[in-house]
Design a protein around this motif. Sequence first.
Motif, PDB file in Angstrom:
ATOM      1  N   ILE A   1       0.889  -1.049  -0.041  1.00 27.44           N
ATOM      2  CA  ILE A   1       0.059   0.062  -0.099  1.00 27.44           C
ATOM      3  C   ILE A   1       0.891   1.316   0.117  1.00 27.44           C
ATOM      4  O   ILE A   1       1.947   1.376   0.537  1.00 27.44           O
ATOM      5  CB  ILE A   1      -0.761   0.334   1.200  1.00 27.44           C
ATOM      6  N   ALA A   2       0.416   2.241  -0.675  1.00 30.18           N
ATOM      7  CA  ALA A   2       1.229   3.466  -0.553  1.00 30.18           C
ATOM      8  C   ALA A   2       0.981   4.456   0.613  1.00 30.18           C
ATOM      9  O   ALA A   2       0.067   4.996   0.658  1.00 30.18           O
ATOM     10  CB  ALA A   2       0.939   4.307  -1.950  1.00 30.18           C
ATOM     11  N   PHE A   3       1.704   4.001   1.621  1.00 30.28           N
ATOM     12  CA  PHE A   3       1.559   4.896   3.103  1.00 30.28           C
ATOM     13  C   PHE A   3       2.079   6.165   2.776  1.00 30.28           C
ATOM     14  O   PHE A   3       3.158   6.340   1.809  1.00 30.28           O
ATOM     15  CB  PHE A   3       2.431   4.173   3.958  1.00 30.28           C
ATOM     16  N   THR A   4       1.397   7.301   3.621  1.00 31.08           N
ATOM     17  CA  THR A   4       1.816   8.420   3.011  1.00 31.08           C
ATOM     18  C   THR A   4       2.511   9.080   4.490  1.00 31.08           C
ATOM     19  O   THR A   4       3.325  10.018   4.011  1.00 31.08           O
ATOM     20  CB  THR A   4       0.601   9.382   2.957  1.00 31.08           C
ATOM     21  N   GLU A   5       2.967   8.468   5.104  1.00 34.03           N
ATOM     22  CA  GLU A   5       3.652   8.830   6.327  1.00 34.03           C
ATOM     23  C   GLU A   5       4.210   7.724   7.336  1.00 34.03           C
ATOM     24  O   GLU A   5       3.950   6.617   7.394  1.00 34.03           O
ATOM     25  CB  GLU A   5       2.569   9.811   7.396  1.00 34.03           C
ATOM     26  N   LEU A   6       5.527   7.929   7.820  1.00 35.37           N
ATOM     27  CA  LEU A   6       6.334   7.025   8.324  1.00 35.37           C
ATOM     28  C   LEU A   6       6.449   7.721  10.002  1.00 35.37           C
ATOM     29  O   LEU A   6       7.097   8.774   9.965  1.00 35.37           O
ATOM     30  CB  LEU A   6       7.812   6.985   7.887  1.00 35.37           C
ATOM     31  N   LYS A   7       5.987   6.964  10.953  1.00 33.40           N
ATOM     32  CA  LYS A   7       5.937   7.269  12.228  1.00 33.40           C
ATOM     33  C   LYS A   7       7.034   6.802  12.878  1.00 33.40           C
ATOM     34  O   LYS A   7       6.808   5.407  13.424  1.00 33.40           O
ATOM     35  CB  LYS A   7       4.757   7.363  13.024  1.00 33.40           C
ATOM     36  N   ILE A   8       8.300   7.320  13.550  1.00 32.44           N
ATOM     37  CA  ILE A   8       9.471   6.864  14.138  1.00 32.44           C
ATOM     38  C   ILE A   8       9.246   6.707  15.506  1.00 32.44           C
ATOM     39  O   ILE A   8       8.710   7.518  16.274  1.00 32.44           O
ATOM     40  CB  ILE A   8      10.584   7.561  13.963  1.00 32.44           C
ATOM     41  N   ASP A   9       9.218   5.450  15.975  1.00 36.37           N
ATOM     42  CA  ASP A   9       8.868   5.023  17.472  1.00 36.37           C
ATOM     43  C   ASP A   9       9.824   5.849  18.322  1.00 36.37           C
ATOM     44  O   ASP A   9      11.042   6.110  17.879  1.00 36.37           O
ATOM     45  CB  ASP A   9       8.957   3.603  17.751  1.00 36.37           C
ATOM     46  N   ARG A  10       9.293   6.116  19.379  1.00 28.21           N
ATOM     47  CA  ARG A  10      10.115   6.905  20.429  1.00 28.21           C
ATOM     48  C   ARG A  10      11.387   6.205  20.851  1.00 28.21           C
ATOM     49  O   ARG A  10      12.400   6.815  21.101  1.00 28.21           O
ATOM     50  CB  ARG A  10       9.186   7.620  21.516  1.00 28.21           C
TER      51      ARG A  10
END
Length: 281
Positions: A195-204
Amino acid sequence: PQLEALISLHKPCQTKQKQSCVAQEFTLKEIIDGLRSNEFEAFFQPKCELATGHITGAEALARWRHPEKGIIPPAAFIKPMEDNGLIDDLTWIMLRKAVAFRPMWGDISRKAGTLSVNLSTQSLGEVDMAGRIIEIVHTEKLEPEQIILEVTESAAATDVGKVLENLSRLRMRGFGLSIDDYGTGYSSMQQLMRIAFTELKIDRSFVADAIKHESARVILESSLNMARKLKMKTVAEGVETQPDWDLLCELGCECAQGYFIAKPMEADAFADWIQDWERAV
Ligand code: C2E
Ligand code: MG
Ligand code: MG
Ligand code: MG
């Protein structure tokens, strides 16, 4: 009505489940009662552009306003809800409450503010999940582009095919899709890479490691480069200090979320907070 049906299906807490309930300090019955009494609500934590300090949106985070025990964080109820088929109820409560609140911060921010909502892969495996999300957003007169759906691969999806189908339908409609907790064991996302994800959220934890170890810093920088090449927005979570902020700037991360900016807040407090913040930056 759907909740009633679910409750009637529930057998009392069984041995394995009971352990998890006890470890979380709440029984399944207490959690169900909390759902029926409408005690779950959305708190909001802002997300801010590192280069300018402007708010780009906020994430809705579930809280249980317990009549005796106060505000209870998700660690105490998400897992038991997933284990007992109740997570869909939370998903709908959160979507409805968060989406209904979104118009209140309207054009306060110069950037079009996005609202992020967390989705359990278990809920994403439901038939026509996409259709129901599209409907809620339409009812509140919001555009799909204003909503980001954050996905963590922590719960075993009942039906991976359905998850992919729902996600692609939502993406085609214009919803933002975010890979949550990137850098933890849960974010392999092999299936979901289709799937074309639009955001990558880096874990803390990844952010914390990068501060301490050169190798983690190199891996984080490569992850950010990868995301950029995939045209994904990059967001670091758990930004707690000025050195965290500075490092992320240096590594080319776009956005940050964390206690250094603000803790998750109640809906009303958030609307005031965002105004004060935007006036100051
Ligand atoms: P998440 O989606 O990765 O959310 C980020 C978590 O990090 C939140 O914890 C937030 O309060 C916390 N956090 C943010 N900034 C900082 C910081 O600077 N330092 C520290 N130590 N923590 C920070 P929270 O609210 O306890 O939520 C935990 C997890 O529960 C979320 O992680 C998400 O996976 C899940 N969750 C929360 N709300 C929902 C929901 O409505 N539905 C589902 N399915 N899951 C949810
Ligand atoms: Mg999240
Ligand atoms: Mg996360
Ligand atoms: Mg997390």
